[in-house]
Design a protein around this motif. Structure first.
Motif, PDB file in Angstrom:
ATOM      1  N   TYR A   1       0.818  -1.210   0.000  1.00 15.82           N
ATOM      2  CA  TYR A   1       0.000   0.000   0.000  1.00 15.82           C
ATOM      3  C   TYR A   1       0.856   1.266   0.000  1.00 15.82           C
ATOM      4  CZ  TYR A   1      -3.529  -3.443   1.207  1.00 15.82           C
ATOM      5  OH  TYR A   1      -4.351  -4.535   1.192  1.00 15.82           O
ATOM      6  N   GLY A   2       2.129   1.138   0.373  1.00 12.59           N
ATOM      7  CA  GLY A   2       3.015   2.297   0.341  1.00 12.59           C
ATOM      8  C   GLY A   2       3.318   2.743  -1.078  1.00 12.59           C
ATOM      9  N   ILE A   3       3.631   1.791  -1.971  1.00 14.05           N
ATOM     10  CA  ILE A   3       3.883   2.126  -3.370  1.00 14.05           C
ATOM     11  C   ILE A   3       2.608   2.648  -4.023  1.00 14.05           C
ATOM     12  CG2 ILE A   3       4.497   1.148  -5.611  1.00 14.05           C
ATOM     13  CD1 ILE A   3       6.850   1.614  -3.829  1.00 14.05           C
ATOM     14  N   GLY A   4       1.468   2.109  -3.620  1.00 14.71           N
ATOM     15  CA  GLY A   4       0.204   2.644  -4.127  1.00 14.71           C
ATOM     16  C   GLY A   4       0.027   4.103  -3.745  1.00 14.71           C
ATOM     17  N   SER A   5       0.454   4.471  -2.532  1.00 14.68           N
ATOM     18  CA  SER A   5       0.351   5.862  -2.084  1.00 14.68           C
ATOM     19  C   SER A   5       1.232   6.781  -2.921  1.00 14.68           C
ATOM     20  CB  SER A   5       0.745   5.964  -0.609  1.00 14.68           C
ATOM     21  OG  SER A   5      -0.100   5.168   0.194  1.00 14.68           O
ATOM     22  N   PHE A   6       2.362   6.270  -3.415  1.00 15.51           N
ATOM     23  CA  PHE A   6       3.235   7.079  -4.276  1.00 15.51           C
ATOM     24  C   PHE A   6       2.477   7.586  -5.501  1.00 15.51           C
ATOM     25  CE2 PHE A   6       5.829   7.029  -8.152  1.00 15.51           C
ATOM     26  CZ  PHE A   6       6.750   8.022  -7.857  1.00 15.51           C
ATOM     27  N   ALA A   7       1.588   6.755  -6.037  1.00 17.71           N
ATOM     28  CA  ALA A   7       0.814   7.138  -7.222  1.00 17.71           C
ATOM     29  C   ALA A   7      -0.528   7.757  -6.864  1.00 17.71           C
ATOM     30  CB  ALA A   7       0.598   5.915  -8.113  1.00 17.71           C
ATOM     31  N   GLY A   8      -0.787   7.997  -5.574  1.00 17.08           N
ATOM     32  CA  GLY A   8      -2.058   8.580  -5.167  1.00 17.08           C
ATOM     33  C   GLY A   8      -3.205   7.594  -5.188  1.00 17.08           C
ATOM     34  N   LEU A   9      -2.893   6.290  -5.063  1.00 11.78           N
ATOM     35  CA  LEU A   9      -3.906   5.234  -5.066  1.00 11.78           C
ATOM     36  C   LEU A   9      -3.770   4.415  -3.790  1.00 11.78           C
ATOM     37  CD1 LEU A   9      -3.291   4.029  -8.740  1.00 11.78           C
ATOM     38  CD2 LEU A   9      -5.165   5.502  -7.985  1.00 11.78           C
ATOM     39  N   ASN A  10      -4.748   3.533  -3.563  1.00  7.02           N
ATOM     40  CA  ASN A  10      -4.597   2.621  -2.429  1.00  7.02           C
ATOM     41  C   ASN A  10      -3.561   1.543  -2.744  1.00  7.02           C
ATOM     42  OD1 ASN A  10      -6.313   1.621  -4.399  1.00  7.02           O
ATOM     43  ND2 ASN A  10      -7.583   0.478  -2.970  1.00  7.02           N
ATOM     44  N   VAL A  11      -3.650   0.934  -3.926  1.00  5.79           N
ATOM     45  CA  VAL A  11      -2.637   0.002  -4.433  1.00  5.79           C
ATOM     46  C   VAL A  11      -2.459   0.278  -5.919  1.00  5.79           C
ATOM     47  CG1 VAL A  11      -2.985  -1.852  -2.750  1.00  5.79           C
ATOM     48  CG2 VAL A  11      -4.421  -1.755  -4.793  1.00  5.79           C
ATOM     49  N   LEU A  12      -1.361  -0.215  -6.484  1.00  6.60           N
ATOM     50  CA  LEU A  12      -1.120  -0.014  -7.909  1.00  6.60           C
ATOM     51  C   LEU A  12      -2.129  -0.809  -8.736  1.00  6.60           C
ATOM     52  CD1 LEU A  12       2.782  -0.179  -8.173  1.00  6.60           C
ATOM     53  CD2 LEU A  12       1.319   1.836  -8.039  1.00  6.60           C
ATOM     54  N   PRO A  13      -2.387  -0.381  -9.976  1.00  7.17           N
ATOM     55  CA  PRO A  13      -3.305  -1.140 -10.843  1.00  7.17           C
ATOM     56  C   PRO A  13      -2.800  -2.557 -11.075  1.00  7.17           C
ATOM     57  CG  PRO A  13      -2.862   1.038 -11.749  1.00  7.17           C
ATOM     58  CD  PRO A  13      -1.911   0.849 -10.610  1.00  7.17           C
ATOM     59  N   LYS A  14      -3.713  -3.429 -11.461  1.00  5.02           N
ATOM     60  CA  LYS A  14      -3.346  -4.827 -11.684  1.00  5.02           C
ATOM     61  C   LYS A  14      -2.633  -4.996 -13.026  1.00  5.02           C
ATOM     62  CE  LYS A  14      -5.231  -5.697  -7.825  1.00  5.02           C
ATOM     63  NZ  LYS A  14      -5.443  -4.275  -7.504  1.00  5.02           N
ATOM     64  N   CYS A  15      -2.138  -6.194 -13.242  1.00  5.46           N
ATOM     65  CA  CYS A  15      -1.310  -6.488 -14.411  1.00  5.46           C
ATOM     66  C   CYS A  15      -2.039  -6.185 -15.721  1.00  5.46           C
ATOM     67  CB  CYS A  15      -0.881  -7.958 -14.364  1.00  5.46           C
ATOM     68  SG  CYS A  15       0.038  -8.505 -15.810  1.00  5.46           S
ATOM     69  N   ALA A  16      -3.280  -6.618 -15.834  1.00  7.18           N
ATOM     70  CA  ALA A  16      -4.020  -6.421 -17.088  1.00  7.18           C
ATOM     71  C   ALA A  16      -4.201  -4.939 -17.387  1.00  7.18           C
ATOM     72  CB  ALA A  16      -5.377  -7.115 -17.005  1.00  7.18           C
ATOM     73  N   ALA A  17      -4.512  -4.146 -16.356  1.00  7.74           N
ATOM     74  CA  ALA A  17      -4.762  -2.719 -16.566  1.00  7.74           C
ATOM     75  C   ALA A  17      -3.503  -1.985 -16.998  1.00  7.74           C
ATOM     76  CB  ALA A  17      -5.326  -2.104 -15.284  1.00  7.74           C
ATOM     77  N   ILE A  18      -2.377  -2.264 -16.348  1.00 11.41           N
ATOM     78  CA  ILE A  18      -1.147  -1.529 -16.651  1.00 11.41           C
ATOM     79  C   ILE A  18      -0.522  -2.019 -17.956  1.00 11.41           C
ATOM     80  CG2 ILE A  18       0.585  -2.966 -15.501  1.00 11.41           C
ATOM     81  CD1 ILE A  18       0.246   0.833 -15.111  1.00 11.41           C
ATOM     82  N   THR A  19      -0.702  -3.299 -18.295  1.00 10.77           N
ATOM     83  CA  THR A  19      -0.141  -3.842 -19.535  1.00 10.77           C
ATOM     84  C   THR A  19      -0.877  -3.301 -20.753  1.00 10.77           C
ATOM     85  OG1 THR A  19       0.481  -5.872 -18.373  1.00 10.77           O
ATOM     86  CG2 THR A  19       0.432  -5.956 -20.773  1.00 10.77           C
ATOM     87  N   GLN A  20      -2.188  -3.173 -20.643  1.00 14.54           N
ATOM     88  CA  GLN A  20      -2.990  -2.715 -21.775  1.00 14.54           C
ATOM     89  C   GLN A  20      -3.112  -1.200 -21.841  1.00 14.54           C
ATOM     90  OE1 GLN A  20      -6.768  -4.676 -21.349  1.00 14.54           O
ATOM     91  NE2 GLN A  20      -5.870  -6.728 -21.359  1.00 14.54           N
ATOM     92  N   TYR A  21      -2.502  -0.494 -20.880  1.00 16.97           N
ATOM     93  CA  TYR A  21      -2.715   0.952 -20.819  1.00 16.97           C
ATOM     94  C   TYR A  21      -2.197   1.659 -22.064  1.00 16.97           C
ATOM     95  CZ  TYR A  21      -2.574   5.777 -19.314  1.00 16.97           C
ATOM     96  OH  TYR A  21      -2.759   7.138 -19.246  1.00 16.97           O
ATOM     97  N   SER A  22      -0.989   1.296 -22.524  1.00 10.02           N
ATOM     98  CA  SER A  22      -0.415   1.993 -23.675  1.00 10.02           C
ATOM     99  C   SER A  22      -1.216   1.751 -24.947  1.00 10.02           C
ATOM    100  CB  SER A  22       1.041   1.561 -23.880  1.00 10.02           C
ATOM    101  OG  SER A  22       1.120   0.158 -24.028  1.00 10.02           O
ATOM    102  N   TYR A  23      -1.988   0.648 -25.008  1.00 12.09           N
ATOM    103  CA  TYR A  23      -2.803   0.387 -26.196  1.00 12.09           C
ATOM    104  C   TYR A  23      -3.975   1.358 -26.302  1.00 12.09           C
ATOM    105  CZ  TYR A  23      -0.310  -4.081 -26.294  1.00 12.09           C
ATOM    106  OH  TYR A  23       0.662  -5.044 -26.343  1.00 12.09           O
TER     107      TYR A  23
END
Length: 579
Positions: free
Chosen positions: A228-250
């Protein structure tokens, strides 16, 4: 000596001239009964009347017990009620190899605050020994051993828990640098994809966070499902999941990546981090190991053969060593024209042309070198050595002795010969410099349209071309530039642009740490970024508390100058660091 006497007199007056009523009564009775002074002597000492002394004697002789001092209240001997309720939960988590701090964070997520010392006392009371030392991978494995699914990433989930922790607390050191460069405004000003749950800025910061942590694959974001600390770095509770971050650039067209690189170059140039006097240029082939690929074959120097790969182009300011341009959307047939595209890109972004370009022999053609010369841009490059080079060297009678300074190299004393020659597709004469004594069998042949600089200045400038190769090597070594997970050029181009930003942030951080100015990102990550920290999230303040580490004093002074910085993507809370 004066101060010593003064302190002694003050201590003496405290007893001889008491101010508190109960102390005054005590001193009167003590002087009468213990020192056996008469009532008149006691009255003179304690600044009271003799009738006051007789009155106190009469009053306290009638009482069987005199209480001059309040009794001390003893604290509870057992656990407090709320601790007893959490005892079983703490023991259950320790059986799953949770550390004291991980137990504290897990319980705090249920709004049940308990101090680490209390947890330690509970575990020792039940016979648990100290937890064995674990690697970061083992810590993450223990956190993910729970059967519960990770939380859904969202901006609404941020700051719902007052305290979180992370083993990569040093990531928060990049936040002041991001704000100083105004990267948040740049990322937010481009129309990248975002949703109500995860806005575009938080998506991009999550992607950038993975780059700063040196993760090889985007799928490795699963390692932070419960961080949850790394999530706070991005202003979130936790970082997005694998599918969301992998498909983001598409979800984003390639033109947005070009805007990102252009805006980033404008920021670097505006802060004099890119001066444009001398710029190194180089290609880099990123291999692809997939079975089915529509990519072209490009030469891979480390493999010694051509492979399916994406050809990328990098530009670096020679004086400051910051990478200022990158492009992966290059066809092999168009690669020789990439230098002209960079010149147009640089001119449209900064409003001026680069002064001098430095590149190797295979980067462009003589025709394009003539175009650079017509635009008034200087260049220094290598020339392919012909088979008659030895005969030409044998005819040279007058060599100029050149000593290269300020370089840690074995061969500093060189022989050079300068002349003007004609080239095919190049209008006019061009300067050619033949250099021997470099430690190689064949000489080095330089071509340049700079006819004013001395031979020594030209050779010295070209010898710094290795800096861009070193920088690309850092991107491969730590930022995993060669870990090509997709043959889609749009995705690779976006990934390289984020690598460019992450590399710059590391260089800016290194510049602020004494004794580490020449360290590589991997060393900085191991010494400063990979550091356990607790993050306390309050209504208008975020406090990052670092654990004790030997290198902390090196960053304390720099951090203290950047306290209470307003962070927009954290709900406009102020960021503060503690050690």
């Amino acid at each position: 000596q004066y101060n010593t006497k003064r302190r002694l007199s003050m201590d003496k007056n405290f007893f001889l001239h008491p101010q508190d009523p109960m102390q005054r009564r005590y001193e009167i009775l003590r002087a009468y009964f213990v020192e056996e002074l008469n009532a008149e002597e006691v009255a003179n000492r304690c600044d009271c009347s003799i009738h006051t002394v007789y009155g106190l004697l009469k009053q306290y002789r009638k009482k069987e017990e005199v209480n001059f001092f309040l009794p001390l209240k003893q604290g509870p001997k057992g656990h407090r009620p709320y601790v007893e309720n959490l005892k079983e939960q703490a023991i259950s988590l320790r059986k799953r190899n949770y550390s004291i701090y991980e137990i504290e964070e897990t319980l705090s997520r249920n709004v049940q605050r308990i101090a680490p010392k209390t947890i330690d006392f509970i575990l020792k009371e039940d016979g648990f020994s100290k937890l064995f030392r674990r690697t970061n991978a083992e810590r993450l494995e223990a956190l993910q051993a729970r059967r519960e699914y990770p939380e859904e990433s969202s901006i609404q989930g941020f700051a719902t828990v007052p305290q979180v922790s992370t083993i990569y607390g040093g990531t928060f050191l990049f936040i002041p640098l991001i704000l100083e460069l105004e990267l948040d405004k740049l990322l937010q000003g481009i129309s990248f994809y975002g949703s109500k749950q995860i806005p575009s800025l938080n998506y991009l910061l999550s992607y950038l966070g993975l780059k700063l942590l040196g993760k090889e694959r985007l799928c490795h974001i699963e390692d932070f499902n419960f961080d949850y600390g790394i999530g706070s770095f991005a202003g979130l509770n936790v970082l997005p999941k694998c599918a969301a971050i992998t498909q983001y650039s598409y979800r984003n067209p390639g033109s947005l990546t070009v805007q990102l690189v252009k805006g980033f170059l404008k920021i670097l140039h505006g802060r004099n981090l890119v001066k444009g006097n001398y710029i190194n240029l180089d290609f880099h082939s990123i291999p692809h190991y997939g079975d089915e690929s529509q990519l072209q074959n490009n030469w891979i120097p480390t493999r010694g053969k051509s492979m399916k790969s994406i050809l990328s182009f990098f530009a670096q300011d020679l004086e400051t060593t910051y990478l200022c341009y990158a492009n992966a959307d290059i066809e092999r047939e168009e690669s020789s024209d990439e230098v002209l595209k960079f010149v147009d890109f640089y001119n449209s972004t900064t409003g001026k042309l680069p002064h001098c370009l430095v590149f190797d022999s295979k980067l462009t053609t003589y025709r394009n070198m003539d175009t650079l010369n017509q635009k008034g841009i200087l260049f220094i490059t290598l020339r392919n050595r012909g088979k008659y080079i030895h005969k030409k060297i044998a005819k040279i009678q007058e060599w100029e002795k050149v000593t290269i300074d300020n370089l840690k190299r074995k061969y500093k004393n060189l022989n050079a010969f300068s002349e003007l020659v004609d080239l095919k597709d190049y209008q006019g004469k061009i300067r050619q410099i033949i250099v021997t004594g470099t430690g190689r069998e064949l000489p080095m042949v330089l071509l340049t349209n700079d006819k004013e600089s001395t031979i020594k200045e030209t050779i010295t400038t070209y010898t710094h071309r290795w800096l861009i190769e070193l920088n690309i090597g850092e991107n491969v070594d730590f930022f995993n530039l060669n870990a090509l997970s997709s043959p889609i050029v749009v995705k690779v181009n976006f990934d390289i642009a984020m690598t460019l930003i992450a590399n710059t942030l590391y260089k800016l951080l290194v510049r602020e740490i004494r004794k580490f100015q020449k360290s590589r990102p991997k060393t900085i990550f191991r010494s400063f970024i990979e550091s356990r920290a607790k993050i306390d999230i309050e209504k208008d303040l975020i406090t990052v508390k670092f654990e004790k580490r030997s290198f902390n004093p090196l960053i304390m002074d720099w951090v203290r100058k950047r306290q209470n910085i307003l962070v927009p993507w954290m709900g406009n809370r102020r960021l503060r660091f503690k050690f």
